[in-house]
Design an enzyme around this catalytic site. Structure first.
Site, PDB file in Angstrom:
ATOM      1  N   SER A 204      -3.883  -9.044   7.060  1.00 37.20           N
ATOM      2  CA  SER A 204      -3.413  -7.677   7.250  1.00 37.20           C
ATOM      3  C   SER A 204      -2.710  -7.641   8.560  1.00 37.20           C
ATOM      4  CB  SER A 204      -4.665  -6.681   7.192  1.00 37.20           C
ATOM      5  OG  SER A 204      -4.258  -5.589   7.770  1.00 37.20           O
TER       6      SER A 204
ATOM      7  N   ASP B 203      -7.772   3.016  12.394  1.00 34.92           N
ATOM      8  CA  ASP B 203      -6.356   3.479  12.405  1.00 34.92           C
ATOM      9  C   ASP B 203      -6.333   4.993  11.752  1.00 34.92           C
ATOM     10  OD1 ASP B 203      -5.175   1.400  13.628  1.00 34.92           O
ATOM     11  OD2 ASP B 203      -4.829   0.571  12.020  1.00 34.92           O
TER      12      ASP B 203
ATOM     13  N   ASP C 182       0.842  -1.329  -0.025  1.00 36.17           N
ATOM     14  CA  ASP C 182       0.119  -0.233  -0.134  1.00 36.17           C
ATOM     15  C   ASP C 182       0.953   1.357  -0.005  1.00 36.17           C
ATOM     16  OD1 ASP C 182      -2.653  -1.224   0.103  1.00 36.17           O
ATOM     17  OD2 ASP C 182      -2.735  -1.221   2.181  1.00 36.17           O
TER      18      ASP C 182
ATOM     19  N   ARG D 122      -0.467   4.350  17.017  1.00 35.17           N
ATOM     20  CA  ARG D 122      -1.100   5.319  16.074  1.00 35.17           C
ATOM     21  C   ARG D 122      -0.652   6.700  16.493  1.00 35.17           C
ATOM     22  NH1 ARG D 122      -0.086   1.630  12.380  1.00 35.17           N
ATOM     23  NH2 ARG D 122      -1.940   0.453  11.769  1.00 35.17           N
TER      24      ARG D 122
HETATM   25  N1  ARG Z   1      -8.535  -3.806  15.185  1.00 35.43           N
HETATM   26  C1  ARG Z   1      -7.477  -3.384  15.731  1.00 35.43           C
HETATM   27  C2  ARG Z   1      -7.376  -1.842  16.314  1.00 35.43           C
HETATM   28  O1  ARG Z   1      -8.141  -1.336  15.737  1.00 35.43           O
HETATM   29  C3  ARG Z   1      -6.103  -3.513  15.020  1.00 35.43           C
HETATM   30  C4  ARG Z   1      -6.019  -2.802  13.814  1.00 35.43           C
HETATM   31  C5  ARG Z   1      -4.558  -3.549  13.059  1.00 35.43           C
HETATM   32  N2  ARG Z   1      -4.303  -3.012  11.682  1.00 35.43           N
HETATM   33  C6  ARG Z   1      -4.147  -3.830  10.817  1.00 35.43           C
HETATM   34  N3  ARG Z   1      -3.566  -3.038   9.751  1.00 35.43           N
HETATM   35  N4  ARG Z   1      -3.942  -5.035  10.633  1.00 35.43           N
HETATM   36  O2  ARG Z   1      -6.640  -1.272  16.983  1.00 35.43           O
END
Ligand code: ARG
Length: 398
Positions: A175, A125, A17, A96
């Site tokens: 992912s 995110d 990406d 983040r």
């Molecule tokens: N669902 C989790 C969160 O919102 C993890 C997100 C993980 N991101 C990813 N690109 N796999 O904190």
């Protein structure tokens, strides 16, 4: 004289990406792209920096954010007891805001008018980074190419091939996001919540069937709610977390299979591996049972939930977080002591705890001869305590 090009700072992981995003941003915005790769625990900075330049970055910045992540984000959330929906210790969610902060710092230092990130339009995110940047630098524009461009994964691969971009073919089917606090995996077969996660969705932890038969015992020392030593050896936070990730992961501890509620309204199945966080949260909580009053402990449970929601929902850089932190910090003054933990075949069990200023007093609790609890006073206490119950039943029978 040619006008200097405008600059955009892109948070760059080296994956498909964000690699495609470099030429895309250059073409769409006519800007120079400065990539920023942040080490929050598990990245090979030189290799990713190299790739950034290969895909067309004008400049490739790197930063080691590990210590800051631990001291300013992970440990405060440990002290808070922050676990989202009782399952997820928030690894990705805690990383983040720090990424947002480094993006803003780099944009300022480089004189960029915008920052960019590789989040999709479906997840949490994007909210965490956009809102984080908005809090720290309300004037900075935030661009999310993956959210904007409408390319599928296959489109991205074609786009990369058409431009001869060296992309990473050995991508996981899932992912994945990782930092010191844990690994998050989603998508692929995990989208079927009925289906057991396949073994290759995991990478930090052993399956229970392959864990050692003999348990491992460890002793974790806390100072005011912060872990500072394991088995008598003082360790910096990053080392301590890495050590526990390896050890607890070896015993199969820290797998979480969670169907969670995203901020954007979607329910989503996520698989987490978070051996150190699971172990530390269990140990920390055990030490609090010894050092906090009943009221403190119960209020803290509610605050922990609020704190977890605040982190999950991207509200790190807010006054609300400062207020919660002030409360949490105050509760941690006497949370100093040791916890003994047993790791065995996927379980992490607290088997001992001690604290110099424990509220547990043996002479009050004991049934032995040393007992100092005033038994006679108990009768008077119960007489008064039961008064409203007696009164009501005498005057309002039934
Ligand atoms: N669902 C989790 C969160 O919102 C993890 C997100 C993980 N991101 C990813 N690109 N796999 O904190």
């Amino acid at each position: 004289m040619a006008m200097a090009k405008e600059k955009i700072v892109l948070a760059y992981s080296g994956g498909l990406d964000t690699s495609v995003a470099v030429p895309w941003l250059m073409e769409e915005y006519g800007a120079d792209i400065i990539t920023l790769t942040i080490d929050l625990g598990m990245v090979d900075l030189p290799a990713i920096r190299e790739r950034a330049l290969q895909v067309g970055a004008a400049k490739a910045l790197t930063v080691d954010g590990r210590e800051t992540l631990v001291n300013e984000f992970l440990f405060p959330s440990l002290q808070a007891g922050a676990i989202y929906e009782e399952q997820y210790p928030l690894a990705t969610a805690l990383g983040r805001p720090l990424i947002a902060r480094y993006l803003v710092e780099a944009a300022r230092a480089e004189g960029a008018y915008a920052v960019a990130h590789g989040c999709t339009g479906k997840g949490n995110d994007q909210v965490r980074i956009d809102v984080g940047v908005a809090a720290l630098a309300p004037d900075l524009k935030v661009i999310a190419p993956i959210r904007d461009w409408g390319m599928s994964r296959d489109d991205e691969i074609e786009y990369a091939q058409a431009r001869n971009l060296p992309i990473n073919a050995s991508q996981s089917r899932f992912s994945v996001d990782e930092n010191l606090w844990g690994r998050s995996a989603e998508a692929g077969e995990l989208e079927d919540p009925w289906r057991e996660p396949p073994e290759d969705a995991y990478s930090w932890t052993r399956p229970v069937g392959e864990t050692p038969d003999t348990p491992a015992y460890l002793e974790i020392h806390f100072e005011q709610g912060i872990p500072t030593a394991v088995d008598g050896e003082s360790m910096a936070g990053t080392d301590l977390i890495r050590h526990l990730n390896a050890l607890a992961g070896e015993h199969g501890v820290g797998r979480v299979d969670h169907l969670e509620n995203r901020l954007v309204g979607i329910k989503s199945r996520e698989v987490y591996e978070t051996p150190a966080a699971v172990t530390l949260h269990a140990a920390h909580k055990a030490l609090e049972t010894l050092t906090l009053s009943k009221e403190q402990a119960r209020t803290k449970v509610r605050i922990a939930q609020e704190y977890a929601d605040m982190v999950y929902n991207g509200l790190w850089f807010t006054h609300h977080r400062n207020d919660l932190d002030a409360y949490i910090r105050s509760t941690q003054r006497y949370v100093t002591g040791d916890v003994r933990v047993k790791l065995h075949q996927g379980t992490c069990t607290v088997v001992g705890r001690r604290a110099p200023q424990a509220l547990y007093q043996h002479q009050l609790a004991t049934y032995d001869r040393e007992d100092q609890f005033d038994h006679a006073a108990a009768a008077g206490f119960i007489n008064i305590y039961g008064l409203p119950v007696r009164t009501q039943n005498q005057t309002q029978p039934e």
